[in-house]
Design a protein around this motif. Structure first.
Motif, PDB file in Angstrom:
ATOM      1  N   HIS A  54     -11.898   6.254  -1.868  1.00 16.90           N
ATOM      2  CA  HIS A  54     -11.843   4.732  -1.528  1.00 16.90           C
ATOM      3  C   HIS A  54     -12.550   4.442   0.069  1.00 16.90           C
ATOM      4  CE1 HIS A  54     -10.448   2.790  -4.673  1.00 16.90           C
ATOM      5  NE2 HIS A  54      -9.539   3.545  -4.837  1.00 16.90           N
ATOM      6  N   ALA A  55     -12.993   5.615   0.284  1.00 10.74           N
ATOM      7  CA  ALA A  55     -13.260   6.340   2.523  1.00 10.74           C
ATOM      8  C   ALA A  55     -14.042   5.508   2.118  1.00 10.74           C
ATOM      9  CB  ALA A  55     -14.524   7.459   2.152  1.00 10.74           C
ATOM     10  N   GLY A  56     -13.899   4.371   3.843  1.00  7.29           N
ATOM     11  CA  GLY A  56     -14.919   3.394   4.462  1.00  7.29           C
ATOM     12  C   GLY A  56     -13.472   2.361   4.259  1.00  7.29           C
ATOM     13  N   LYS A  57     -12.499   2.136   3.445  1.00 10.03           N
ATOM     14  CA  LYS A  57     -11.877   0.849   3.016  1.00 10.03           C
ATOM     15  C   LYS A  57     -10.763   0.916   4.810  1.00 10.03           C
ATOM     16  CE  LYS A  57     -10.556  -1.307  -0.875  1.00 10.03           C
ATOM     17  NZ  LYS A  57     -10.001  -1.789  -2.043  1.00 10.03           N
ATOM     18  N   GLN A  58     -10.987  -0.150   4.733  1.00  8.15           N
ATOM     19  CA  GLN A  58      -9.521  -0.529   5.666  1.00  8.15           C
ATOM     20  C   GLN A  58      -7.745  -0.991   5.444  1.00  8.15           C
ATOM     21  OE1 GLN A  58      -9.851  -3.686   9.543  1.00  8.15           O
ATOM     22  NE2 GLN A  58      -8.289  -4.366   8.741  1.00  8.15           N
ATOM     23  N   ILE A  59      -7.661  -0.079   4.524  1.00 11.81           N
ATOM     24  CA  ILE A  59      -6.392  -0.637   3.904  1.00 11.81           C
ATOM     25  C   ILE A  59      -5.013  -1.261   4.661  1.00 11.81           C
ATOM     26  CG2 ILE A  59      -7.644   1.033   2.496  1.00 11.81           C
ATOM     27  CD1 ILE A  59      -4.965   3.237   3.593  1.00 11.81           C
ATOM     28  N   ILE A  74      -0.126  -3.701   4.531  1.00  4.21           N
ATOM     29  CA  ILE A  74      -0.600  -2.643   3.934  1.00  4.21           C
ATOM     30  C   ILE A  74      -1.581  -2.702   2.399  1.00  4.21           C
ATOM     31  CG2 ILE A  74       1.519  -1.544   2.816  1.00  4.21           C
ATOM     32  CD1 ILE A  74      -1.289   0.636   4.545  1.00  4.21           C
ATOM     33  N   THR A  75      -2.994  -2.467   2.577  1.00  2.00           N
ATOM     34  CA  THR A  75      -3.803  -2.886   0.853  1.00  2.00           C
ATOM     35  C   THR A  75      -3.617  -1.469   0.691  1.00  2.00           C
ATOM     36  OG1 THR A  75      -4.869  -4.544   1.780  1.00  2.00           O
ATOM     37  CG2 THR A  75      -6.181  -4.162  -0.416  1.00  2.00           C
ATOM     38  N   ASP A  76      -2.942  -1.682  -1.529  1.00  2.48           N
ATOM     39  CA  ASP A  76      -3.201  -0.206  -1.907  1.00  2.48           C
ATOM     40  C   ASP A  76      -4.796  -0.678  -2.431  1.00  2.48           C
ATOM     41  OD1 ASP A  76      -3.585   1.207  -4.358  1.00  2.48           O
ATOM     42  OD2 ASP A  76      -2.032   0.747  -5.661  1.00  2.48           O
ATOM     43  N   PRO A  77      -5.202   0.506  -2.660  1.00  2.00           N
ATOM     44  CA  PRO A  77      -6.897   0.731  -1.855  1.00  2.00           C
ATOM     45  C   PRO A  77      -7.397   0.473  -4.112  1.00  2.00           C
ATOM     46  CG  PRO A  77      -6.425   3.075  -1.482  1.00  2.00           C
ATOM     47  CD  PRO A  77      -5.207   2.216  -1.600  1.00  2.00           C
ATOM     48  N   ALA A  78      -6.729   1.061  -4.504  1.00  2.00           N
ATOM     49  CA  ALA A  78      -6.873   1.511  -6.254  1.00  2.00           C
ATOM     50  C   ALA A  78      -6.953  -0.353  -6.425  1.00  2.00           C
ATOM     51  CB  ALA A  78      -5.518   1.951  -6.285  1.00  2.00           C
ATOM     52  N   ASP A  79      -6.070  -1.056  -6.189  1.00  2.00           N
ATOM     53  CA  ASP A  79      -6.207  -2.672  -6.735  1.00  2.00           C
ATOM     54  C   ASP A  79      -6.195  -4.130  -5.632  1.00  2.00           C
ATOM     55  OD1 ASP A  79      -3.688  -2.566  -5.962  1.00  2.00           O
ATOM     56  OD2 ASP A  79      -2.485  -2.675  -7.237  1.00  2.00           O
ATOM     57  N   LYS A  81      -4.745  -4.792  -3.695  1.00  2.00           N
ATOM     58  CA  LYS A  81      -3.241  -5.951  -3.715  1.00  2.00           C
ATOM     59  C   LYS A  81      -2.873  -5.450  -2.206  1.00  2.00           C
ATOM     60  CE  LYS A  81      -2.061  -6.679  -8.001  1.00  2.00           C
ATOM     61  NZ  LYS A  81      -1.388  -6.146  -9.283  1.00  2.00           N
ATOM     62  N   THR A  82      -2.138  -6.896  -1.748  1.00  2.00           N
ATOM     63  CA  THR A  82      -1.853  -6.723   0.091  1.00  2.00           C
ATOM     64  C   THR A  82      -0.738  -7.103  -0.091  1.00  2.00           C
ATOM     65  OG1 THR A  82      -4.114  -6.785   0.574  1.00  2.00           O
ATOM     66  CG2 THR A  82      -2.320  -7.366   2.530  1.00  2.00           C
ATOM     67  N   TYR A  83       0.101  -5.754   1.273  1.00  2.00           N
ATOM     68  CA  TYR A  83       1.834  -5.897   1.198  1.00  2.00           C
ATOM     69  C   TYR A  83       1.826  -6.397   1.540  1.00  2.00           C
ATOM     70  CZ  TYR A  83       1.131  -4.236  -4.203  1.00  2.00           C
ATOM     71  OH  TYR A  83       0.823  -4.029  -5.383  1.00  2.00           O
ATOM     72  N   LYS A  84       3.553  -6.631   2.169  1.00  2.00           N
ATOM     73  CA  LYS A  84       3.988  -6.130   4.042  1.00  2.00           C
ATOM     74  C   LYS A  84       4.598  -4.826   4.097  1.00  2.00           C
ATOM     75  CE  LYS A  84       8.063  -8.378   6.170  1.00  2.00           C
ATOM     76  NZ  LYS A  84       8.886  -9.433   6.317  1.00  2.00           N
ATOM     77  N   GLY A  85       4.072  -4.627   5.154  1.00  2.00           N
ATOM     78  CA  GLY A  85       4.175  -3.155   5.359  1.00  2.00           C
ATOM     79  C   GLY A  85       4.688  -2.873   6.368  1.00  2.00           C
ATOM     80  N   LYS A  86       5.361  -2.088   6.796  1.00  2.00           N
ATOM     81  CA  LYS A  86       5.900  -1.481   7.448  1.00  2.00           C
ATOM     82  C   LYS A  86       5.706   0.377   7.830  1.00  2.00           C
ATOM     83  CE  LYS A  86      10.298  -1.110   5.922  1.00  2.00           C
ATOM     84  NZ  LYS A  86      12.193  -1.294   5.960  1.00  2.00           N
TER      85      LYS A  86
END
Length: 114
Positions: A54-59, A74-79, A81-86
């Motif tokens: 997933h090079a180049g992808k903002q996660i 934070i986004t899981d590049p595989a699927d 899906k974006t989550y609340k991140g810390k």
């Protein structure tokens, strides 16, 4: 003389900017072995994968909360899906977490500064 003064001033500003870089900025080795770059983007820090599938992808995007703590998404590049991140920075170690259901279910990864 004015030209030299402008060049000296520009060099000083550039060096001062580098000296005030946030410790989270730079290249990080993810738990899966890829490289992620964290850099300023507006009033936050953007996380972009530099290597791997997933090079180049903002996660993700994080804002500083003080004392080595950051919060954002934070986004899981595989699927995608974006989550609340810390994130928590401790020296050259960065603990990244993504949570759902108000923090009831979280996944964490430990990243190391390259």
């Amino acid at each position: 003389m004015l030209r030299i003064s402008i060049i000296v001033f520009a060099a000083t500003v550039m060096l001062a900017g580098a000296a005030y870089a946030d410790p989270i900025e730079g290249n990080w080795k993810t738990q899966s072995g890829e490289t992620a770059a964290i850099g300023g983007c507006g009033s936050a820090f953007c996380i972009t994968l530099k290597t791997g599938k997933h090079a180049g992808k903002q996660i993700g995007q994080m804002k500083a909360g003080g004392e080595g703590n950051y919060a954002g998404s934070i986004t899981d590049p595989a699927d995608d899906k974006t989550y609340k991140g810390k994130a928590n920075l401790n020296g050259s170690a960065l603990k990244m977490s993504g949570c759902v259901f108000g923090g009831l279910i979280c996944k964490s990864q430990n990243w190391s500064k390259q």
